[in-house]
Design an enzyme around this catalytic site. Structure first.
Site, PDB file in Angstrom:
ATOM      1  N   CYS A 140      52.978   7.597  16.749  1.00 43.15           N
ATOM      2  CA  CYS A 140      52.541   6.216  16.968  1.00 43.15           C
ATOM      3  C   CYS A 140      53.078   5.291  15.888  1.00 43.15           C
ATOM      4  CB  CYS A 140      51.022   6.134  16.998  1.00 43.15           C
ATOM      5  SG  CYS A 140      50.241   6.602  15.435  1.00 43.15           S
ATOM      6  N   CYS A 193      50.199   0.556  20.059  1.00 41.72           N
ATOM      7  CA  CYS A 193      49.906   1.331  18.854  1.00 41.72           C
ATOM      8  C   CYS A 193      49.917   0.447  17.614  1.00 41.72           C
ATOM      9  CB  CYS A 193      50.920   2.462  18.690  1.00 41.72           C
ATOM     10  SG  CYS A 193      50.699   3.866  19.807  1.00 41.72           S
ATOM     11  N   CYS A 227      43.784   8.167  21.442  1.00 37.49           N
ATOM     12  CA  CYS A 227      43.124   7.291  22.409  1.00 37.49           C
ATOM     13  C   CYS A 227      43.016   8.012  23.755  1.00 37.49           C
ATOM     14  CB  CYS A 227      43.919   5.999  22.579  1.00 37.49           C
ATOM     15  SG  CYS A 227      43.901   4.931  21.116  1.00 37.49           S
ATOM     16  N   CYS A 246      45.846   7.941  26.421  1.00 38.43           N
ATOM     17  CA  CYS A 246      47.135   8.455  25.954  1.00 38.43           C
ATOM     18  C   CYS A 246      47.099   9.920  25.552  1.00 38.43           C
ATOM     19  CB  CYS A 246      47.620   7.621  24.763  1.00 38.43           C
ATOM     20  SG  CYS A 246      47.822   5.873  25.150  1.00 38.43           S
TER      21      CYS A 246
END
Length: 232
Positions: free
Chosen positions: A225, A115, A197, A200
């Site tokens: 994050c 991240c 993302c 994730c």
């Protein structure tokens, strides 16, 4: 400064907050977008107001195809520029060489490293030189965000953060999207309230909270994050 600004903006509609920001700070204000529905609402408000507020996004290299779809639709629909920030190639190359392409599943530390490289470091470049950072954060998105305020001082990034939709409900956001025919990510209709993302993010199940689909393999207390961990 933050308290004075908070008092001035308190009770104003989100559209009016955008107007005040552009009148007083103009191009010293910037809106971040990940093309989620909240960000799309704010992009619409900025575009409709003809605001001199820059818009940027973080291209992590791991986004959903649907995110690129709404990105293109947004450019076509609003005829605006969206500044794009990529992670530094050397940092990505080193991380993947040393740990492989999916190291973030192995530990919280590895996920935070990913991240940092793909989001936090590019963010710092994106907001450098601005006074105001506008986000689509809403209080009900997570327990961590409930403790925030709609105007904050981010000491870590040395910038004032303003969340015009902070008090909005998800229903209000969805109604605004429909009323103004705003392009949005089709994943929202498939159980993805929060979209990051691709590796994730998963759809949430009935009864799960808003951010349960983000980093679902981790303890729920760690579901950030680092972009919006405000230091006072």
């Amino acid at each position: 400064m933050v308290e004075l600004l908070k008092e001035r903006l308190k009770g104003l509609a989100a559209e009016r907050i955008i107007q005040v920001i552009t009148e007083e700070w103009g191009q010293k204000a910037v809106l971040s977008t990940s093309f989620g529905i909240e960000d799309q609402v704010l992009t619409h408000m900025v575009a409709q107001a003809g605001a001199k507020i820059d818009v940027f996004t973080l291209e992590t290299g791991r986004l959903f195809p649907e995110t690129y779809y709404v990105w293109n639709r947004t450019l076509e629909y609003y005829k605006i520029k969206i500044k794009t920030y990529y992670p530094q190639a050397a940092l990505v190359e080193e991380m993947v060489t040393q740990k492989g392409p999916s190291s973030f599943y192995e530990s919280v530390e590895n996920r935070k490293e990913c991240c940092y490289i793909r989001k936090i470091e590019p963010l710092r470049r994106a907001i450098k030189g601005y006074y105001i950072w506008i986000t689509g954060i809403r209080a009900e998105q997570s327990p961590n965000r409930e403790s925030m305020d709609f105007v904050e001082w981010d000491a870590g990034n040395q910038i004032i953060k303003i969340h015009p939709l902070f008090a909005w409900s998800l229903q209000e956001v969805e109604d605004y999207i429909k009323k103004h025919h705003i392009p949005y990510n089709p994943l929202h209709d498939k159980g993805y309230p929060s979209i990051g993302c691709q590796p994730c993010t998963r759809a949430i199940r009935e009864g799960e909270d808003f951010r349960a689909g983000r980093w679902w393999w981790e303890d729920k207390s760690k579901k950030e994050c680092g972009l919006h961990i405000t230091q006072s």
